[in-house]
Scaffold this active site. Structure first.
Site, PDB file in Angstrom:
ATOM      1  N   HIS A 193       0.682  -0.972  -0.152  1.00  0.00           N
ATOM      2  CA  HIS A 193      -0.634   0.037   0.090  1.00  0.00           C
ATOM      3  C   HIS A 193       0.876   1.227  -0.198  1.00  0.00           C
ATOM      4  O   HIS A 193       0.522   2.246  -0.722  1.00  0.00           O
ATOM      5  CB  HIS A 193      -0.464   0.329   1.431  1.00  0.00           C
ATOM      6  CG  HIS A 193      -2.363   0.569   1.067  1.00  0.00           C
ATOM      7  ND1 HIS A 193      -3.337   0.958   2.102  1.00  0.00           N
ATOM      8  CD2 HIS A 193      -3.160   0.208  -0.198  1.00  0.00           C
ATOM      9  CE1 HIS A 193      -3.998   1.292   1.189  1.00  0.00           C
ATOM     10  NE2 HIS A 193      -4.275   0.632   0.244  1.00  0.00           N
ATOM     11  N   GLU A 437     -10.845  -9.094  -8.291  1.00  0.00           N
ATOM     12  CA  GLU A 437      -9.083  -9.725  -7.073  1.00  0.00           C
ATOM     13  C   GLU A 437      -8.729 -10.324  -7.177  1.00  0.00           C
ATOM     14  O   GLU A 437      -8.225 -11.649  -5.590  1.00  0.00           O
ATOM     15  CB  GLU A 437      -9.058  -8.217  -6.563  1.00  0.00           C
ATOM     16  CG  GLU A 437     -10.273  -8.273  -5.297  1.00  0.00           C
ATOM     17  CD  GLU A 437     -10.275  -7.311  -4.729  1.00  0.00           C
ATOM     18  OE1 GLU A 437      -8.877  -6.382  -4.738  1.00  0.00           O
ATOM     19  OE2 GLU A 437     -10.623  -6.543  -3.363  1.00  0.00           O
ATOM     20  N   ASP A 461      -4.275  -7.690  -6.070  1.00  0.00           N
ATOM     21  CA  ASP A 461      -4.224  -8.791  -5.376  1.00  0.00           C
ATOM     22  C   ASP A 461      -4.901 -10.515  -5.607  1.00  0.00           C
ATOM     23  O   ASP A 461      -4.701 -10.993  -5.684  1.00  0.00           O
ATOM     24  CB  ASP A 461      -5.996  -8.884  -4.337  1.00  0.00           C
ATOM     25  CG  ASP A 461      -5.844  -8.158  -3.346  1.00  0.00           C
ATOM     26  OD1 ASP A 461      -4.508  -8.404  -2.361  1.00  0.00           O
ATOM     27  OD2 ASP A 461      -6.177  -7.331  -2.748  1.00  0.00           O
ATOM     28  N   CYS A 508      -8.345  -1.744 -11.949  1.00  0.00           N
ATOM     29  CA  CYS A 508      -8.238  -0.453 -11.371  1.00  0.00           C
ATOM     30  C   CYS A 508      -6.267  -1.420 -10.359  1.00  0.00           C
ATOM     31  O   CYS A 508      -5.870  -0.083  -9.013  1.00  0.00           O
ATOM     32  CB  CYS A 508      -9.672  -0.338  -9.905  1.00  0.00           C
ATOM     33  SG  CYS A 508      -9.711  -0.941  -9.009  1.00  0.00           S
TER      34      CYS A 508
HETATM   35  C1  PEP Z   1      -6.081  -4.355  -6.542  1.00  0.00           C
HETATM   36  O1  PEP Z   1      -5.980  -5.441  -5.476  1.00  0.00           O
HETATM   37  O2  PEP Z   1      -5.745  -4.517  -7.595  1.00  0.00           O
HETATM   38  C2  PEP Z   1      -6.901  -3.442  -5.724  1.00  0.00           C
HETATM   39  C3  PEP Z   1      -6.680  -2.578  -6.550  1.00  0.00           C
HETATM   40  O3  PEP Z   1      -6.765  -3.308  -4.837  1.00  0.00           O
HETATM   41  P1  PEP Z   1      -6.121  -2.731  -3.752  1.00  0.00           P
HETATM   42  O4  PEP Z   1      -4.800  -2.523  -4.108  1.00  0.00           O
HETATM   43  O5  PEP Z   1      -6.772  -1.372  -2.065  1.00  0.00           O
HETATM   44  O6  PEP Z   1      -5.741  -3.883  -2.693  1.00  0.00           O
HETATM   45 MG    MG Z   2      -6.911  -5.145  -3.738  1.00  0.00          MG
END
Ligand code: PEP
Ligand code: MG
Length: 578
Positions: A193, A437, A461, A508
């Site tokens: 993150h 995901e 994910d 995304c």
């Molecule tokens: C993902 O898993 O690609 C996503 C966009 O969510 P996060 O990175 O917040 O888990």
């Molecule tokens: Mg995710």
């Protein structure tokens, strides 16, 4: 002596600056002088903090169930003993008096001395006690910080390159705001993150640079090459000149890209592609708008929940979401319900006994919300209410089955009825979508798509769960590759399901933000990308130079490939075409 170290490039760009080494939890300690007549107050503040730590540890000890293994009691007892030892009770007080400095600074000096002393011990058991020193010092520090006068990280970090064992996302923001040029962490992978956030903030960042503190000293001149994941320590004049030229080139490229801001993202064969921004902090919205994004494709809400003792209520959330909707001025905003757990754990969950050996497979995302109706209710009500003020969509993370989805949809209906009863306005047709995901969700994409208004592929994910490679673990980062044919096939299944059900499919995850993957994704049929705004113009440039027919041919071949190497070769050839 010049040294080159390799990590994982997370935030792009080149930065040059002096090393500023931070210990975990110590990033924002500044030194300030305390006037003589305030020394007694400063000492009292320190004493109150150590007393509070002792009280808390005693209370923790009382709360440990009787049948817990004795080791656990022993651990708390060691911390209690340390917190009561003159090394923590008296020595820092002496340092405050001697140096006329703030309590945090005195604690930091004492901690360094103790940790070094323990590290120098021969006995491995005693050496490991350095961790306990860290633990107790951190507890005292947190007490002090809760009670400190307003201070910032000070100017000692400005224009520096910060090196830390690890950084929380909030640290990255704070450091960027204080003019830090680049970030290096020993822990973490490209989709942690903090790495994602650093990229979105436009800070060159290297993660997973293991044991870096053994090679880098405070004040060393560092070159950080975020593209290559390379850190050059103490560069010679030639290397320095080379990177200064690179910085100049980067500035030129940025100027060329800036000209694309108002231009549409249309392929050479005339197909329009939607480019949206990912965001999680109000600070990012301005960049999102400036980049010309068609709205927010993913608004992560975890930030509202992290680093605090309580849960954010409906009103607080409503205010934040309203700011986002207003800032995006009529363009769509996709708000994701909170995805707590695994890499986005909130501080007090572990303390509540929630630590798990395998948190990525545990109670995260929508699973956690469904177990905590108060949390789900407050957030759904806030999102629904804000939908009366602009085009809002709701996105659900970590769904694995239709039964979970149906539960969420029942909740949404129930909240609508509550708001109706209270006479509060909302968008009755609020679009609801799912993050795809988890492989199970991709395999069931038809069932999801037939019940929803959109799908959004979260590759961060999806890659980790498909390849069984933790997105945060640098030891397996060599396996974590979105070009793996298994990942591509799941993306393909999702896109095809969306097309069959007439439901838009976006992406995304970080893969959508990588211009080297844009043509491949266009070839797989994606027409909507959401990414950190810093990458939007680069992706747009590739879209405008792409031809779908050709991209489709290469994408089909990639789906039949046996391994990552074969796909990478195809992608390189595709990207090399004019
Ligand atoms: C993902 O898993 O690609 C996503 C966009 O969510 P996060 O990175 O917040 O888990
Ligand atoms: Mg995710």
């Amino acid at each position: 002596m010049t040294l080159a170290l390799n990590g994982v490039g997370a935030g792009k760009g080149v930065a040059i600056g002096k090393a500023r080494i931070l210990r975990r939890g110590y990033f924002d300690i500044s030194h300030y002088s305390v006037p003589a007549h305030f020394l007694a107050d400063e000492i009292a503040r320190y004493r109150a903090a150590t007393a509070a730590v002792k009280r808390r540890l005693e209370s923790t000890r009382r709360q440990i169930p009787r049948d817990t293994p004795l080791d656990i009691f022993a651990l708390v007892d060691v911390h209690l003993m340390m917190a009561d030892d003159s090394a923590f009770v008296h020595d820092p007080v002496r340092l405050i008096e001697q140096h006329r400095c703030n309590a945090e600074w005195a604690l930091q000096m004492q901690r360094e001395t103790l940790v070094q002393a323990f590290h120098a011990m021969e006995d491995p058991y005693l050496r490991a006690r350095a961790d306990d020193v860290e633990h107790v010092a951190r507890r005292i520090l947190y007490e002090l910080l809760n009670d400190r006068p307003e201070t910032g990280p000070g100017d000692q970090l400005r224009d520096g390159v910060v090196l830390a064992e690890d950084l929380a996302p909030a640290d990255a923001v704070l450091l960027q705001q204080h003019g830090v040029r680049a970030l290096i962490t020993e822990a973490g992978g490209a989709t942690s993150h903090t790495a994602i956030l650093a990229r979105s903030l436009g800070v060159p960042t290297i993660v997973g640079l293991r044991h870096a503190v053994h090679y880098i000293r405070h004040d060393d001149v560092l070159i950080v090459d975020g593209e290559q994941g390379l850190v050059v320590v103490d560069p010679d004049a030639r290397t320095l000149r080379h990177y200064q030229r690179r910085q100049l080139q980067e500035r030129r490229v940025r100027a060329v890209l800036a000209k694309l801001t108002g231009k549409p993202a249309v392929t050479r064969d005339g197909v329009t592609v939607t480019l949206r921004a990912n965001a999680e902090l109000p600070e990012e919205l301005q960049t999102a708008r400036q980049s010309g994004a068609d709205g927010i494709g993913l608004y992560r809400t975890e930030f509202l929940f992290l680093d605090r003792d309580d849960l954010p209520g409906e009103e607080e959330q409503f205010e934040v979401y309203l700011r986002v909707v207003r800032a995006m001025a009529g363009t769509p905003v996709t708000i994701r319900s909170v995805d707590l757990g695994a890499d986005k754990e909130y501080a007090h969950y572990a303390a509540d006994g929630g630590a798990r050996t395998n948190p990525a497979l545990g109670l995260r995302g929508i699973r956690r919300c469904l177990k905590d109706p108060a949390m789900l209710r407050a957030q759904l009500r806030a999102i629904l209410r804000v939908s009366a003020h602009g085009p809002v969509q709701l996105c659900i993370p970590m769904l694995t089955g239709v039964d979970e989805l149906l539960q969420v949809l029942v909740w949404v209906e129930r909240m609508k009825q509550e708001l109706d009863a209270a006479g509060l306005p909302f968008d009755r047709g609020l679009p609801v979508g799912a993050m795809i995901e988890v492989p199970a969700a991709a395999l069931l994409a038809d069932s999801f798509a037939s019940r929803l208004d959109f799908l959004s592929i979260g590759t961060n994910d999806l890659v980790q769960y498909t390849l069984a490679a933790d997105r945060l673990d640098e030891d397996v980062s060599y396996l974590y590759d979105p070009l793996h044919p298994a990942v591509l096939r799941l993306i393909d299944l999702t896109v095809q399901a969306g097309a069959r059900q007439g439901v838009p499919v976006a992406m995304c995850g970080e893969m959508a933000a990588d211009p080297r993957r844009t043509r491949l994704l266009l070839g797989l049929g994606l027409r909507e990308f959401s990414m950190h705004p810093a990458m939007l113009l680069e992706v747009k440039q590739v879209v405008r130079r792409s031809e779908l027919d050709i991209a489709r041919r290469y994408a089909r071949a990639a789906l039949d490939a046996a391994d990552v190497g074969e796909v990478a070769e195809l992608v390189e050839r595709l990207n090399g075409l004019p």
